[in-house]
Design an enzyme around this catalytic site. Structure first.
Site, mmCIF file in Angstrom:
data_model
loop_
_atom_site.group_PDB
_atom_site.id
_atom_site.type_symbol
_atom_site.label_atom_id
_atom_site.label_comp_id
_atom_site.label_asym_id
_atom_site.label_seq_id
_atom_site.Cartn_x
_atom_site.Cartn_y
_atom_site.Cartn_z
ATOM 1 N N TRP A 1 0.841 -1.220 0.000
ATOM 2 C CA TRP A 1 0.000 0.000 0.000
ATOM 3 C C TRP A 1 0.862 1.252 0.000
ATOM 4 O O TRP A 1 0.424 2.309 -0.466
ATOM 5 C CB TRP A 1 -1.088 -0.027 1.070
ATOM 6 C CG TRP A 1 -0.758 0.110 2.519
ATOM 7 C CD1 TRP A 1 0.290 -0.406 3.190
ATOM 8 C CD2 TRP A 1 -1.558 0.810 3.490
ATOM 9 N NE1 TRP A 1 0.190 -0.090 4.528
ATOM 10 C CE2 TRP A 1 -0.928 0.648 4.740
ATOM 11 C CE3 TRP A 1 -2.748 1.545 3.430
ATOM 12 C CZ2 TRP A 1 -1.440 1.205 5.919
ATOM 13 C CZ3 TRP A 1 -3.260 2.085 4.602
ATOM 14 C CH2 TRP A 1 -2.610 1.925 5.826
ATOM 15 N N GLN B 1 -2.097 -6.629 2.066
ATOM 16 C CA GLN B 1 -2.203 -5.321 2.737
ATOM 17 C C GLN B 1 -3.409 -4.556 2.187
ATOM 18 O O GLN B 1 -4.011 -4.976 1.211
ATOM 19 C CB GLN B 1 -0.907 -4.518 2.498
ATOM 20 C CG GLN B 1 -0.135 -4.306 3.777
ATOM 21 C CD GLN B 1 1.116 -3.474 3.630
ATOM 22 O OE1 GLN B 1 1.563 -3.176 2.535
ATOM 23 N NE2 GLN B 1 1.690 -3.100 4.757
ATOM 24 N N ASP C 1 -0.411 -2.228 12.390
ATOM 25 C CA ASP C 1 0.164 -3.437 12.983
ATOM 26 C C ASP C 1 -0.137 -3.666 14.469
ATOM 27 O O ASP C 1 -0.465 -4.769 14.864
ATOM 28 C CB ASP C 1 1.692 -3.416 12.831
ATOM 29 C CG ASP C 1 2.142 -3.352 11.379
ATOM 30 O OD1 ASP C 1 1.280 -3.233 10.483
ATOM 31 O OD2 ASP C 1 3.351 -3.407 11.154
ATOM 32 N N ARG D 1 7.808 1.522 18.455
ATOM 33 C CA ARG D 1 7.564 0.290 17.704
ATOM 34 C C ARG D 1 6.726 -0.715 18.501
ATOM 35 O O ARG D 1 6.542 -0.564 19.701
ATOM 36 C CB ARG D 1 8.924 -0.355 17.348
ATOM 37 C CG ARG D 1 9.795 0.446 16.399
ATOM 38 C CD ARG D 1 9.262 0.456 14.993
ATOM 39 N NE ARG D 1 9.103 -0.888 14.436
ATOM 40 C CZ ARG D 1 8.561 -1.128 13.234
ATOM 41 N NH1 ARG D 1 8.143 -0.146 12.470
ATOM 42 N NH2 ARG D 1 8.435 -2.371 12.808
ATOM 43 N N GLU E 1 7.650 9.111 9.402
ATOM 44 C CA GLU E 1 6.690 8.030 9.159
ATOM 45 C C GLU E 1 5.347 8.345 9.817
ATOM 46 O O GLU E 1 4.296 8.141 9.218
ATOM 47 C CB GLU E 1 7.290 6.725 9.715
ATOM 48 C CG GLU E 1 6.501 5.473 9.380
ATOM 49 C CD GLU E 1 7.166 4.208 9.921
ATOM 50 O OE1 GLU E 1 8.200 4.311 10.614
ATOM 51 O OE2 GLU E 1 6.638 3.119 9.645
HETATM 52 C C1 DGY Z 1 6.862 -3.755 9.724
HETATM 53 O O1 DGY Z 1 7.787 -4.533 9.497
HETATM 54 O O2 DGY Z 1 6.798 -3.013 10.690
HETATM 55 C C2 DGY Z 1 5.793 -3.675 8.759
HETATM 56 O O3 DGY Z 1 4.800 -2.807 9.146
HETATM 57 C C3 DGY Z 1 5.226 -5.020 8.483
HETATM 58 O O4 DGY Z 1 4.808 -4.969 7.188
#
Ligand code: DGY
Length: 418
Positions: free
Chosen positions: A34, A100, A162, A195, A391
């Site tokens: 995407w 995705q 995610d 993260r 990001e």
């Molecule tokens: C990541 O590796 O964080 C991605 O979002 C998975 O596609």
């Protein structure tokens, strides 16, 4: 503004690998599904044929069953985990084994409508149309086996969101036992506080290993996954893409395809009604594995304004965004900041993402909610001015998070400035 636009152009050039772009060097050194589709809209400002190539490259790695994978590992790079040796999908050019958000038809229609070279656009669109249609067919056949009109994701990575708070309960049913030892790479490139957690990574990998043990046979994976969630945001992207595919099909004389696609839009939008929450005045996810709505107000429930939802719902979402706008400095937070687990810096547990802002603003503007659409756009541009082309951003103070020099962030900025 012309300065910001030029910076965006530089970022696209920096991340251009010739026939595809990487989202950013280091953290994401391959082609993401995407990301590519949305980035093509930015590339189109610089080089029209190159923008089409971005989407064509993605579809040249489509699986025989119709799935378009979420990562194409065009070249080796040990700076990313999980790489091809974990996925083991057996593709000639290695790919991941999940998909995705299917935003390609939306992006393609944008290229198609804006094309200066109409002739080339018609030829290239005519070649892509059956491939996108096959991907959509794949979704409805494999991810909606009971023909409800809405598809499930079977891995949080498929959603693009995610580590959303939405998945926490459903994800807790995915085991961590038996997962082999692994070393993450993402936390070498960026602040671990931005993260997903180690435990979430163990569950992500458990699912990958489960699907791998079934030979990536998509006719089995939906039933085999303990994680099956119907995300209104994901489905809104699919339904908007079905509507855009139908319009292009009409333009190209493919009336049967246009009809099938429109029927899917009507059925899906009707089915979304069961996801509406009067408590939150937005849509909610549905946990298909246990048959219950997920009581979690995220951006996934606002994104449906991107699709042709009923007017009454769009009005409520516009009002909800105004309320959220009083709680954060920068719209749109990926989660309601009043929820205890909200975290303004941690990936999809709170941060604002410009791609989602773009899709939400697009739907709001189309439906005439100009004021709130303008707020989303001006907040987005302000975030870039303060923090650069990150990001994602902390919606409370605008702090840039995740990876720098981001391709799709740059592409969206070009759209916001135009
Ligand atoms: C990541 O590796 O964080 C991605 O979002 C998975 O596609």
């Amino acid at each position: 503004n012309s300065d910001l636009f030029d910076q965006a152009v530089d970022i696209l050039a920096r991340n251009d690998k010739g026939t595809y772009t990487v989202p950013t060097h280091g953290l994401y050194p391959f082609q993401w599904n995407w990301d590519s589709a949305l980035s093509a809209i930015g590339l189109n400002y610089i080089n029209e044929p190159r923008a089409w190539t971005e989407i064509e490259t993605l579809f040249s790695h489509q699986w025989e069953d119709g799935m378009v994978p979420h990562i194409i590992f065009h070249q080796e790079d040990d700076g990313y985990f999980p790489g091809p040796e974990v996925w083991q999908t057996g593709r000639p050019v290695p790919t991941s084994g999940i998909t995705q958000p299917p935003v390609a038809a939306f992006a393609l229609r944008r290229l198609f409508n804006r094309a200066k070279d109409k002739e080339a656009a018609r030829t290239r669109a005519a070649a892509l149309l059956p491939k996108i249609a096959a991907w959509h067919d794949w979704f409805f056949a494999n991810r909606d086996p009971e023909q409800t009109g809405l598809v499930a994701i079977i891995h949080p990575w498929e959603s693009g969101r995610d580590n959303s708070i939405d998945w926490d309960d459903a994800f807790s049913r995915v085991p961590t036992e038996g997962v082999g030892a692994f070393t993450r790479r993402d936390t070498l490139h960026t602040d671990p506080a931005h993260r997903p957690t180690q435990e979430q990574y163990q569950r992500y990998i458990w699912l990958v290993e489960r699907f791998r043990s079934l030979g990536w046979d998509n006719s089995k994976l939906h039933e085999a996954s303990p994680f099956r969630v119907v995300d209104p945001g994901f489905n809104a992207i699919l339904l908007r893409s079905c509507a855009d595919l139908a319009d292009m099909a009409d333009d190209l004389g493919e009336t049967a395809l246009a009809e099938t696609s429109r029927a899917r839009v009507a059925k899906g939008i009707a089915a979304l009604e069961a996801h509406w929450s009067d408590k939150y005045k937005q849509y909610l996810c549905y946990d298909r594995a246990i048959g219950a709505l997920i009581d979690s107000p995220s951006i996934g429930g606002l994104l449906p304004v991107f699709a042709p939802i009923p007017e009454e719902r769009a009005t409520a979402i516009a009002a909800r965004l105004e309320t959220l706008g009083n709680r954060v400095k920068y719209l749109v937070p990926s989660h309601d900041p009043d929820v205890e687990d909200f975290d303004g810096r941690r990936y999809w547990r709170g941060p604002a993402w410009l791609i989602v802002n773009y899709m939400i603003a697009d739907g709001l503007a189309r439906d005439g909610y100009d004021q709130v659409a303008a707020r989303v756009v001006s907040d987005s541009v302000e975030l870039i001015r303060i923090g650069g082309f990150a990001e994602y951003f902390d919606p409370m103070n605008g702090a840039p998070c995740g990876g720098p020099h981001f391709t799709w962030t740059a592409a969206m900025v070009m759209e916001f400035l135009k």
